[in-house]
Motif scaffolding. Structure first.
Motif, mmCIF file in Angstrom:
data_model
loop_
_atom_site.group_PDB
_atom_site.id
_atom_site.type_symbol
_atom_site.label_atom_id
_atom_site.label_comp_id
_atom_site.label_asym_id
_atom_site.label_seq_id
_atom_site.Cartn_x
_atom_site.Cartn_y
_atom_site.Cartn_z
ATOM 1 N N ARG A 198 48.156 35.439 29.233
ATOM 2 C CA ARG A 198 47.971 34.008 29.009
ATOM 3 C C ARG A 198 47.068 33.755 27.791
ATOM 4 N N ASN A 199 47.249 32.583 27.194
ATOM 5 C CA ASN A 199 46.414 32.188 26.058
ATOM 6 C C ASN A 199 45.117 31.528 26.504
ATOM 7 N N GLU A 200 45.181 30.814 27.638
ATOM 8 C CA GLU A 200 43.986 30.160 28.146
ATOM 9 C C GLU A 200 44.069 30.005 29.665
ATOM 10 N N VAL A 201 42.886 29.903 30.277
ATOM 11 C CA VAL A 201 42.776 29.833 31.735
ATOM 12 C C VAL A 201 41.660 28.851 32.074
ATOM 13 N N TYR A 202 41.835 28.083 33.147
ATOM 14 C CA TYR A 202 40.765 27.215 33.633
ATOM 15 C C TYR A 202 39.774 28.051 34.445
ATOM 16 N N ALA A 203 38.489 27.811 34.197
ATOM 17 C CA ALA A 203 37.434 28.508 34.936
ATOM 18 C C ALA A 203 36.424 27.482 35.430
ATOM 19 N N TYR A 204 35.737 27.807 36.550
ATOM 20 C CA TYR A 204 34.843 26.856 37.206
ATOM 21 C C TYR A 204 33.495 27.502 37.494
ATOM 22 N N ASP A 205 32.430 26.727 37.362
ATOM 23 C CA ASP A 205 31.119 27.234 37.769
ATOM 24 C C ASP A 205 30.848 26.787 39.195
ATOM 25 N N CYS A 206 29.703 27.194 39.740
ATOM 26 C CA CYS A 206 29.448 26.914 41.157
ATOM 27 C C CYS A 206 29.160 25.429 41.414
ATOM 28 N N ASP A 207 29.001 24.641 40.346
ATOM 29 C CA ASP A 207 28.821 23.197 40.500
ATOM 30 C C ASP A 207 30.137 22.440 40.361
ATOM 31 N N GLY A 208 31.233 23.197 40.160
ATOM 32 C CA GLY A 208 32.543 22.578 40.047
ATOM 33 C C GLY A 208 32.932 22.161 38.647
ATOM 34 N N ASN A 209 32.082 22.447 37.663
ATOM 35 C CA ASN A 209 32.408 22.103 36.284
ATOM 36 C C ASN A 209 33.509 23.018 35.766
ATOM 37 N N LYS A 210 34.469 22.444 35.051
ATOM 38 C CA LYS A 210 35.628 23.196 34.573
ATOM 39 C C LYS A 210 35.550 23.408 33.066
ATOM 40 N N ILE A 211 35.893 24.622 32.643
ATOM 41 C CA ILE A 211 36.001 24.907 31.224
ATOM 42 C C ILE A 211 37.328 25.630 30.976
ATOM 43 N N ILE A 212 37.740 25.666 29.752
ATOM 44 C CA ILE A 212 38.921 26.437 29.365
ATOM 45 C C ILE A 212 38.452 27.678 28.630
ATOM 46 N N VAL A 213 38.938 28.842 29.046
ATOM 47 C CA VAL A 213 38.542 30.097 28.402
ATOM 48 C C VAL A 213 39.778 30.816 27.879
ATOM 49 N N ASN A 214 39.566 31.581 26.843
ATOM 50 C CA ASN A 214 40.605 32.464 26.313
ATOM 51 C C ASN A 214 40.374 33.847 26.891
ATOM 52 N N PRO A 215 41.354 34.434 27.582
ATOM 53 C CA PRO A 215 41.171 35.776 28.129
ATOM 54 C C PRO A 215 40.690 36.754 27.063
ATOM 55 N N ASP A 216 39.700 37.556 27.462
ATOM 56 C CA ASP A 216 39.091 38.541 26.572
ATOM 57 C C ASP A 216 39.176 39.888 27.276
ATOM 58 N N TYR A 217 39.516 40.930 26.543
ATOM 59 C CA TYR A 217 39.685 42.223 27.195
ATOM 60 C C TYR A 217 38.396 42.762 27.803
ATOM 61 N N ARG A 218 37.266 42.226 27.389
ATOM 62 C CA ARG A 218 35.999 42.611 28.028
ATOM 63 C C ARG A 218 35.887 42.062 29.449
ATOM 64 N N ASP A 219 36.750 41.108 29.791
ATOM 65 C CA ASP A 219 36.737 40.560 31.155
ATOM 66 C C ASP A 219 37.077 41.621 32.196
ATOM 67 N N ILE A 220 37.677 42.714 31.761
ATOM 68 C CA ILE A 220 38.013 43.793 32.696
ATOM 69 C C ILE A 220 36.744 44.394 33.296
ATOM 70 N N LEU A 221 35.598 44.183 32.654
ATOM 71 C CA LEU A 221 34.336 44.720 33.170
ATOM 72 C C LEU A 221 33.932 44.060 34.476
ATOM 73 N N ARG A 222 34.478 42.880 34.760
ATOM 74 C CA ARG A 222 34.162 42.199 36.020
ATOM 75 C C ARG A 222 35.272 42.383 37.060
ATOM 76 N N HIS A 223 36.269 43.181 36.721
ATOM 77 C CA HIS A 223 37.380 43.415 37.644
ATOM 78 C C HIS A 223 36.935 44.274 38.814
ATOM 79 N N ARG A 224 37.384 43.910 40.010
ATOM 80 C CA ARG A 224 37.098 44.712 41.197
ATOM 81 C C ARG A 224 38.179 44.467 42.228
ATOM 82 N N THR A 225 38.678 45.538 42.829
ATOM 83 C CA THR A 225 39.655 45.388 43.898
ATOM 84 C C THR A 225 38.959 45.503 45.249
ATOM 85 N N PHE A 226 39.669 45.118 46.301
ATOM 86 C CA PHE A 226 39.158 45.271 47.659
ATOM 87 C C PHE A 226 40.180 46.006 48.529
ATOM 88 N N GLN A 227 40.938 46.881 47.919
ATOM 89 C CA GLN A 227 41.861 47.707 48.681
ATOM 90 C C GLN A 227 41.069 48.700 49.530
#
Length: 451
Positions: free
Chosen positions: A282-311
């Motif tokens: 995707r080119n952009e994604v909606y993201a939210y903070d804990c107060d419900g504020n919405k921003i638009i972000v561009n996916p960045d490959y560094r985002d994989i650093l926060r990836h975690r599965t629960f298998q």
């Protein structure tokens, strides 16, 4: 998409060695209960951390937004004690070790100090997979940016009617987790074998009865995990649907797991979960903070650093496989799951051979998801109970052989599992029997709290 795949490989596969030395990592979660009944006293559990730092050779590693210690580290070892998601759960996260005995020794030391302190205030730790006062407890999440965002992410379930309504479930469900170092040569077999014996683990380690909900399962934690927002991406939680044939298959699996939180400018946001494959397409994604504020972000490959599965079995960035499907156990049996997993790991080929052509799968089929649900039920017929006991005994004997081959007397930790087979009763069944006999929740919690 090739770059996303390379990011997965970099995060999870670069630490895989050819033939690593075997270490074991243990993470133990226990509910804090108020022995008078009802909600825990937050000030009491916060003062516990203060006591450990001021009197017992621990240092503060992390504080909440009010400055209270929420994660502390032992001065002599790389062991941590922390609040897990809520102030109602204490986690012991131990440094990697060469044998179970050394971890158990330190656990007993920490546990006795903590239990003694809590009992002075009519609180204690107990060995139940679901807090018996889940519906009246203080379900406040830890005041920490990640946990606050996680809480909001979990609350998204209210937008999905097919999911359960227990928005604070992460503050009352506890587990017993094990990590073992794996190599390139055995990763696929480890994932396949342990996935296939989840049916044995379902019966043998069941200990999360959902008190006051009268659910016909000894592993309500599966229900809570698998009917939450974590399951919006189907491969994010639970079991593998089929065996892996090679490491490329494992990478494919990661590509179909979820990204559900990201960081921008030092702040954590949650998103409607997307597979790794979809997110980076995707080119952009909606993201939210804990107060419900919405921003638009561009996916960045560094985002994989926060990836975690629960298998329930998953490769970690440390070059270990983490086993996550076991409920918290009665305190006296705490290291039975550690021993079981380590014994299977050390005797992997024999277990693999046993699973190849086994009577149990001929009778019940090989749909592991269905089998885990079936054999965690509390109303098994005597035929079903006898067959799961027999199959469990076969697997347990091979785990015992694996531990004996190490020559460290670790097979002693399997004794409680043999007793479960002999008595045809797992912890969940035992707890329910006590409940039906009129034992109070306080008395049951006390019964499961002996070291």
């Amino acid at each position: 998409m090739n770059k996303a795949r390379k990011c997965i490989e970099e995060r999870y596969f670069k630490n895989l060695k050819e033939k690593p030395e075997v270490f074991v990592g243990v993470e133990l979660e226990f509910p804090i209960v108020n022995m008078i009944g009802g909600a825990i006293d937050i000030e009491t559990v916060l003062s516990l951390m203060d006591m450990l730092v001021s009197e017992k050779n621990f240092s503060v590693e992390k504080v909440d937004e009010q400055g209270n210690p929420i994660q502390i580290i032992a001065d002599r070892y790389d062991d941590r004690i922390l609040f897990e998601v809520g102030y109602t759960i204490i986690e012991f996260a131990f440094d990697k070790a060469k044998n179970i005995n050394e971890v158990n020794e330190r656990f007993q030391e920490y546990f006795e100090i903590i239990q003694s302190y809590l009992k002075d205030f009519h609180h204690m730790l107990t060995g139940l997979g679901i807090n018996p006062w889940w519906n009246t407890n203080n379900s406040k999440c830890v005041s920490d940016p990640y946990y606050k965002v996680l809480e909001k992410y979990i609350e998204m379930a209210k937008n999905h009617p097919h999911m359960h309504p227990y928005e604070r479930w992460t503050t009352f469900v506890q587990s017993n987790q094990v990590q073992i170092d794996v190599g390139k040569d055995n990763l696929v077999d480890v994932l396949n074998v342990f996935n296939k014996i989840e049916v044995v683990k379902a019966w043998l380690f069941a200990n999360s009865y959902f008190w006051k909900k009268d659910m016909n399962t000894g592993i309500a934690r599966d229900f809570l995990w698998e009917n939450s927002t974590h399951k919006l991406v189907k491969d994010q939680v639970g079991l593998f649907k089929k065996d892996f044939s090679c490491i490329e298959d494992v990478i494919d699996n990661f590509m179909h797991t979820a990204i559900f939180n990201i960081e921008r400018n030092g702040k954590i946001y949650y998103i409607e979960p997307l597979t790794v494959e979809d997110y980076f397409g995707r080119n952009e994604v909606y993201a939210y903070d804990c107060d419900g504020n919405k921003i638009i972000v561009n996916p960045d490959y560094r985002d994989i650093l926060r990836h975690r599965t629960f298998q329930y079995e998953s490769l970690t960035k440390r070059g270990t496989v983490e086993f996550r499907s076991v409920c918290t156990q009665p305190i006296s049996d705490t290291f039975a799951p550690t021993a079981f997993h380590l014994g299977i790991f050390e005797n992997l080929q024999a277990v693999k051979d046993l699973l190849e052509d086994n009577f149990f799968f001929k009778i019940y089929g090989e749909d592991i998801v269905t089998l885990r649900r079936k054999f965690s039920r509390l109303d098994l017929s005597w035929i079903e109970k006898n067959e799961i006991r027999a199959f469990s005994k076969m697997i347990l004997d091979l785990a015992q052989e694996g531990l004996k081959s190490r020559g460290l007397a670790e097979e002693q930790y399997l004794e409680s599992l043999y007793r479960r087979i002999d008595t045809s009763t797992n912890p969940a069944e035992y707890g329910v029997k006590l409940f039906k006999r009129g034992y109070t929740l306080t008395e049951i919690a006390d019964e499961f709290a002996f070291l």
